[in-house]
Design a protein around this motif. Structure first.
Motif: not given
Lengths: 414, 445
Positions: B53-55, B109-113
Motif C-alpha cells: 500500500s502506497s498510502e 519506501p517502495t511498493t516493489r518486491l
C-alpha cells in the motif's frame, strides 16, 4: 552604596499558581494558559489591592526567555492589556536570565528612588511548558555563554550544577552531601504543601528523603544530580507594587501591610568565565554580604531567607555564601535540619524553586511576594513564627551559574 | 559477511503494518547508530520499506519520523557525544533534528518486491498467511543472488514449514517481536535443525543492539507466546460457555474478563486482550496452529460467529482500540457484545449482579499497576493469592481454576518441548505479556 536615600516599600503581592508537573491541573497534552494569562492574572491581582490602575505610574516586567519559549518579545506591550488604565503609561521589560524578576524589582526601586514614580507595578513571568524538557534545556542554556553550549551537557544547567555537586562531593564527602540534598528536597516539598499556589502542593509522597536519595543516572541525566535535586519547570506569574511613602498613601495602604526595602546587593560576574572555585557561589556571597552590610545588620538578625535553589547544591552553597555555615559545612548544616521551617533559620518557606516552582524570569518577584507575605503575616498555613530579635527577611535571586545576583533585605513597614 | 556488512542492505516486507513499522523503525535507528561509528565512515546502510500500500507507506514515514524524535529525545545525552565533532550541531534541537534526518535517510519506501532482490537480510512481517509468506519468500529466493537471511515475524507458522515450502535451505529463522516492537522488550527466537548458525549468531547480536530480551522457542506452531495465549483464551471462552447456561453470555464475558484482570492481577482482562490482538487475528492464528497440534482442537465457534457478524476488535490507525467482545470508551470497557441481540449491552446494566456473583477479590491483592511497582511483589502476591484461596466465593473459585489451567498450559509447552524450560515460558509471559508473575508458580496449587 546600596542603602536607599529614601524609603521604598513593597506591598500588594500576588502569585498565580505555579503550573507544571506535580499540579493536578497539569496535563502535558492539553492546552494551557499562555503568557498573556499569567501577566494579566498577576497584574490584576496587584491592581485589585492598590486601588486600581489609576494609581500606577509605570510598570516593569521581568522575563527571561519568552522570545523562545513563547516566540514572543516586546512584553511591555502586554501591560496595557492588564487594565486599560495602564494604556499610555511607561512600561519596560528587563532580562537577566533567572534573575530577571529581581532585576524588575531593582528597576522599580530605582524609579521610586529617582522620584520618577511613586507606584511601580512589577511583574515576573515565565511560561516554560511549551516545549519538552530536553528542548527547554537548550532555551535555559541561554543563561550561560553560548560559546560554551557545544561543550555543555544536554541538560546544560543541571550539568553545570552537577559539576559543582561533584566538586563538593570530592572535597567534603559524597554521602553526607547527598543526604543534605535529600533533606533540602524534603524541606522544599513540606513547605510547598502549605502553600496552595505551589507546584508541589499536591505532593503526597511519604518518604521524601528516601525518594530524593535515588541514585543519579548519568546515561540519561547528570552524573551527580537526580531530578529531585532540580527546580521545577513552571508556568507562573507574580506581581508586586513598589511604592514610595507617597505611593502608599495614594493607594491607601497601611505601612504595616507593606515591607520596607532596607538594602540590597547587586553583583555581576563575567559570563565568559568559569567560576574559580566550583564549591563557592562567589557572586552570591558578595551580593549577600553587600546587602547585609548596607542594611547594617548581621545574618543573626534574619528571620528567614528565600534563596535561589535552582538545584539542591545551590541551596547548600547559599547557606555558606550567606555565612550561616562555614565553607564545606553547608551540607551538614542543612542535613541537621537548621534550614527547615522550625530550624535556626528557615529557608524557602513556601518551597522555593524546588517546591513552589521556578518560572525562571518570574522567580525574583515570587520571592519578594513570599517575603512580603511572611513579614506582614499573610502567609496562611505557610506562615512562620517571627521574633522581634530577627525582624528581617532576605531574598537571593540568581541568574545563570552564579552570574547575575540580587540580594534584598526587607523589614515589615513601620 | 560481518554484522555491519549484513546490515548494509536490508528489506522489511510488510513495512507499513503494525509489526513491520516497528521493525523498520528499530532497524533504521540501528543503522543510524552504526553509521555514526567512526569505523563505518563512508559505509552506507539502507533499509527498503516494502509494502503493497502506497498510502500506508506515506503514513509509515510520519510514524517513523515521530518515533525517531522520541528515541532521539530520550538519548540526547549520548547523541551529543556521538556528534562531538560536528561543530555545527550545538543545541539539543540541532542534534535531535540531525539524528532524525539520519534515521529517515536510511529508509527507501517502495511498493516493489524486487527491491528485496539486492538485500542480504530480509525481515518478513506480512499477513499471517502461510501461502502468502511462502509465495513471497520463494520469489525472493529465486531472484536474490546474495543468499540472504530471512527473519520471519510469524507468531504461529512453524519455521521448518516455511523453509521447506519456499526452498530457503536453512537461511530462515523466527524472529518474533511482540506488539508494539518499538516498546516490547521480548523477542522469541525460533530456529530449526537446519538454521544457519551464523544467522543465529547475528540474530543474537542484532537483538542485543536493540536491547531486546531473547527467549528461544522450539519450532512448534504458536511457539511459546501464542502457544499459551491461544489456549488461555480458549479456556476463557469455554468457561463463558459453561457459565452462560445459567446467566446471559454478556455477563459471563464480563465476569471472565474481570476475573483475569482483577483476581489474577493481569494488565488487562482476557477478552480485552483478545480484542487488542484482534478477534480475526486470534482466529487466524488458531487456524494456522491447529493442523500442527494433532492432540488438540484449537478452535472456537464463538470467534467464528463474532467475525461473521463483523465484530473484529484490533486497533484504529491512531492506536485506539476498536470494539470487539467489549465496547470501549476512552480505552476502557463500557459494554459487552450480545451475540443474540447483535448489539452492545452497557456494562452498567448488569455490573451489580455480576459483581455480586463473583464478589470482590481480597483487599490484600492490589491491582496489577501497583503490584508491578513493588520491589517485593512475590510476597505481596503470595499473601494476596493465599487469601484468595481461603475465600468461598464464585470469583475465587473461577480465578483459582483459571490460574491452575494457565499453569497446566505452560507446563505442557515445556513437556511438548515448545519451550526449553519453565523459566523461558515465564519470561515470555512476564516480558511479552507484562504479567506480574509467570504462569508456572505455586500460587494456585
Amino acid at each position: 552604596m546600596s542603602k536607599p536615600r529614601k524609603k521604598v516599600y513593597m506591598s500588594a503581592g500576588y502569585n498565580t499558581i505555579s503550573l507544571g508537573t506535580g499540579r493536578k491541573e497539569f496535563h502535558p497534552k492539553k492546552p494551557r494558559p499562555g503568557l498573556e494569562h499569567y501577566i494579566k492574572e498577576a497584574g490584576q491581582g496587584v491592581l485589585g489591592r492598590i486601588g486600581g490602575a489609576k494609581n500606577v505610574d509605570e510598570s516593569v516586567i521581568g522575563n527571561f526567555m519568552a522570545a523562545r519559549f513563547n516566540k514572543q518579545a516586546n512584553l511591555p506591550g502586554f501591560v496595557p492589556m492588564i487594565d486599560p488604565g495602564l494604556m499610555w503609561k511607561p512600561a519596560c521589560s528587563v532580562e537577566g536570565a533567572c534573575a530577571s524578576g529581581a532585576l524588575a524589582l531593582m528597576a522599580g526601586i530605582k524609579s521610586v528612588l529617582a522620584d520618577t514614580a511613586d507606584v511601580v507595578l512589577a511583574i515576573g513571568v515565565e511560561v516554560q511548558n511549551t516545549v519538552k524538557a530536553i528542548y527547554g534545556a537548550d532555551i535555559l542554556a541561554g543563561a550561560g555563554w553560548f560559546q560554551d553550549r557545544k561543550n555543555g551537557h544536554a541538560y546544560y544547567f543541571p550539568g553545570k550544577f552537577s559539576d559543582r555537586a561533584g566538586a563538593y562531593f570530592e572535597k567534603y564527602g559524597r554521602d553526607l552531601t547527598r543526604k543534605a540534598f535529600a533533606r533540602w528536597y524534603r524541606n522544599a516539598v513540606e513547605n510547598a504543601r502549605l502553600c496552595p499556589t505551589a507546584q508541589e502542593f499536591h505532593n503526597t509522597t511519604k518518604d521524601l528523603e528516601g525518594l530524593a536519595l535515588t541514585e543519579p543516572n548519568p546515561k540519561v541525566f547528570c552524573e551527580h544530580l537526580n531530578v529531585f535535586d532540580c527546580s521545577k519547570v513552571s508556568d507562573a506569574g507574580s506581581g508586586i507594587a513598589i511604592l514610595s511613602e507617597e505611593g502608599l498613601e495614594k493607594c491607601g495602604i497601611d505601612k504595616k501591610d507593606a515591607v520596607e526595602i532596607i538594602a540590597w546587593g547587586q553583583t555581576e560576574y563575567d559570563l565568559t568565565k568559569e567560576p574559580e572555585d566550583l564549591t563557592v557561589l562567589e557572586t552570591t556571597k558578595r551580593a549577600a554580604r553587600e546587602a547585609l552590610f548596607s542594611a547594617g545588620i548581621t545574618k543573626e538578625k534574619l528571620g528567614f531567607v528565600e534563596t535561589h535553589d535552582c538545584f539542591t547544591i545551590a541551596g547548600i552553597l547559599a547557606t555558606e555564601a550567606i555565612g550561616f555555615a562555614e565553607k564545606g559545612k553547608g551540607a551538614q548544616f542543612v542535613q541537621e535540619g537548621n534550614t527547615a521551617r522550625d530550624g535556626i533559620i528557615p529557608f524557602n518557606t513556601t518551597g522555593g524553586l524546588i517546591g513552589w516552582g521556578h518560572p525562571t524570569g518570574g522567580t525574583g518577584v515570587h520571592q519578594a511576594v513570599t517575603v512580603w507575605e511572611q513579614l506582614t503575616s499573610k502567609a496562611g498555613e505557610a506562615q512562620i513564627k517571627l521574633s522581634e530579635e530577627k525582624p528581617y527577611g532576605l531574598s537571593i535571586n540568581m541568574g545563570g551559574d552564579d552570574k547575575t545576583v540580587v540580594a534584598i533585605v526587607y523589614e515589615k513597614g513601620k | 559477511m560481518n554484522y555491519e556488512e549484513r546490515m548494509q542492505n536490508v528489506t522489511v516486507l510488510g513495512a507499513a503494518g503494525k509489526m513491520g513499522s516497528g521493525i523498520l523503525l528499530l532497524t533504521a535507528v540501528e543503522m543510524a547508530d552504526l553509521g555514526l561509528q567512526p569505523e563505518n565512515k563512508g559505509r552506507t546502510f539502507t533499509v527498503n520499506a516494502m509494502d503493497v500500500s502506497s498510502e500506508a507507506l506515506s503514513g509509515l514515514m510520519e510514524y517513523v519520523r515521530a518515533q525517531a524524535r522520541r528515541i532521539a529525545e530520550k538519548k540526547t545525552v549520548l547523541l551529543r557525544k556521538m556528534y562531538e565533532d560536528r561543530k555545527d550541531l550545538i543545541e539539543n534541537f540541532d542534534v535531535i533534528d540531525q539524528y532524525i534526518f539520519e534515521v529517515m535517510q536510511k529508509i527507501r519506501p517502495t511498493t516493489r518486491l524486487e527491491t528485496a532482490y539486492e538485500s542480504g537480510l530480509i525481515f518478513e512481517a506480512v499477513s499471517e498467511n502461510p501461502d502468502l509468506k511462502v509465495k513471497i519468500l520463494s520469489d525472493i529466493e529465486k531472484n536474490n543472488k546474495n543468499a540472504p537471511w530471512y527473519f520471519t515475524n510469524t507468531s504461529s507458522i512453524p519455521i521448518h514449514y516455511l523453509d521447506e515450502q519456499a526452498g530457503l535451505q536453512g537461511r530462515i529463522l523466527g524472529f518474533h517481536f511482540y506488539n508494539p516492537p518499538a516498546v516490547q522488550k521480548l523477542v522469541e527466537l525460533i530456529v530449526t535443525d537446519k538454521t544457519d548458525k551464523e544467522a543465529v549468531e547475528f540474530a543474537h547480536n542484532y537483538a542485543k543492539k536493540l536491547r531486546k530480551t531473547i527467549v528461544p522457542s522450539n519450532d512448534f506452531a504458536g511457539f511459546i507466546g501464542n502457544g499459551h495465549f491461544m489456549r488461555d483464551a480458549l479456556h476463557a471462552i469455554s468457561e463463558v460457555e459453561r457459565l452462560s447456561k445459567d446467566m446471559p453470555m454478556v455477563q459471563a464475558i464480563y465476569i471472565l474478563n474481570r476475573i483475569t484482570q482483577d483476581f489474577l492481577v493481569r494488565p488487562m482482562g482476557i477478552f480485552q486482550l483478545i480484542d487488542y490482538v484482534g478477534i480475526d487475528v486470534c482466529q487466524y492464528i488458531m487456524q494456522v496452529m491447529n493442523p500442527h497440534v494433532p492432540d488438540e482442537d484449537l478452535y472456537s465457534s464463538l470467534l467464528d460467529k463474532m467475525i461473521s457478524l463483523g465484530i473484529r476488535g484490533g486497533q484504529n490507525p491512531d492506536g485506539s482500540q476498536k470494539d470487539g467482545f467489549l465496547q470501549y470508551e476512552k480505552g476502557r470497557p463500557s459494554g459487552v457484545y450480545d451475540i443474540e441481540k447483535q448489539k452492545y449491552v452497557p456494562i452498567s446494566d448488569f455490573k451489580e449482579k455480576a459483581d455480586d456473583f463473583i464478589k470482590e477479590p481480597p483487599d490484600s491483592l492490589p491491582p496489577w499497576k501497583s503490584v508491578i511497582r513493588q520491589a517485593d511483589k512475590e510476597t505481596v502476591l503470595e499473601k494476596g493469592f493465599k487469601d484468595l484461596a481461603g475465600m468461598d466465593t464464585q470469583g475465587a473459585k473461577l480465578a483459582l481454576e483459571y490460574g491452575r489451567r494457565s499453569k497446566e498450559i505452560a507446563k505442557k509447552l515445556v513437556a511438548y518441548n515448545v519451550a526449553q524450560d519453565e523459566k523461558d515460558v515465564n519470561t515470555v509471559l512476564l516480558t511479552g505479556f507484562y504479567h506480574a508473575y509467570g504462569p508456572i508458580n505455586d500460587y494456585f496449587d
